[in-house]
Scaffold this active site. Sequence first.
Site, mmCIF file in Angstrom:
data_model
loop_
_atom_site.group_PDB
_atom_site.id
_atom_site.type_symbol
_atom_site.label_atom_id
_atom_site.label_comp_id
_atom_site.label_asym_id
_atom_site.label_seq_id
_atom_site.Cartn_x
_atom_site.Cartn_y
_atom_site.Cartn_z
ATOM 1 N N ASP A 80 69.474 48.508 78.107
ATOM 2 C CA ASP A 80 70.062 49.705 78.453
ATOM 3 C C ASP A 80 70.835 49.186 79.719
ATOM 4 O OD1 ASP A 80 70.468 52.318 78.856
ATOM 5 O OD2 ASP A 80 68.356 52.534 80.088
ATOM 6 N N HIS A 178 70.508 60.983 86.292
ATOM 7 C CA HIS A 178 69.312 60.045 86.269
ATOM 8 C C HIS A 178 68.307 60.319 87.241
ATOM 9 C CE1 HIS A 178 71.920 56.622 84.348
ATOM 10 N NE2 HIS A 178 71.029 57.046 83.395
ATOM 11 N N GLY A 179 66.859 60.336 86.874
ATOM 12 C CA GLY A 179 65.935 60.634 87.679
ATOM 13 C C GLY A 179 65.377 62.037 88.010
ATOM 14 N N HIS A 206 71.606 60.304 78.604
ATOM 15 C CA HIS A 206 70.844 59.665 79.420
ATOM 16 C C HIS A 206 70.195 60.961 80.366
ATOM 17 C CE1 HIS A 206 72.508 55.257 79.127
ATOM 18 N NE2 HIS A 206 72.752 56.102 77.999
#
Length: 281
Positions: A80, A178-179, A206
């Site tokens: 990734d 992300h997150g 993502h």
Amino acid sequence: MLVPLEQILQRARQNRYAVGAFNIYNLEGVLAVIQSAEALGSPVIIQLLPSALELGGTPLIQLCLEAGDKAQVPVAIHLDHCPSQKMIQAALAAGISSVMADGSGLEYAGNLAFTKNIVQEAVLYSAGVEGELGRLSGSEDGLTVAAAAAKMTQPEEAADFVKQTGICALAVCIGNIHGHYKTEPRLDFKRLAAIAAAVSVPLVLHGTSGLPDEMIVRAIAHGVCKFNVNTEIRTAYTHSLSRLFVGGNLPELVDVMRDGIAAMQGPIQSKIRLFGSTNKA
Ligand code: 13P
């Protein structure tokens, strides 16, 4: 059984479901993903971030390959978010069957050249390449990208990028991060529809942790075939560790490992159900 990423994603695309790509770091992660996929009869993607690979090296890749080979369901082993050509070469040589060439920190021409180069390299190993256009904000693998630096995927560029690079999957930036989402997630579905209409490869989203279920279902209807999930699994795992290590308690490590595997299976299985890949093995 081990299968190429492209095969898993093409089947998903034809049959309008998506497959979970779960980030793992160790044996517990590998077992949690494979046991979850087997319990639900689902194909699955195990993916490693560069930091995990730097720590675990080829033994970690071998662990994934061996577990994937013995699994009762199709499993792809994927690197990734890798911006390093050297690491990609090493991972391919060690048997990883697909990689995400992450040129998202570069300008368009640089990203195009980098990704094209990786595709040429990967062909030598019959491996597939996922590329990314645009730039995701948020935190992952020790890197934080500020919201102001985020860039949405441009549909016109996407068509050119896919054609020129020869990638087998395209990661899109449509408001996903992300997150943890610090505010209500807002995905640009109009943009997603335009990208899907412009390219012929499966799309990847993502930053799946924290997205509402209805957004995931809608994204699948718009051509997303691979969802990357990390934060929700990591949270379940670290919570299970912190529960066991309280009050100076010294638990047996196999109990810690079992507990961690069971904890990660919760979010993994609920995502597999949501992605619609149950009984698609
Ligand atoms: P989350 O940590 O937000 O689930 O994102 C994972 C990811 O996109 C891995 O590439």
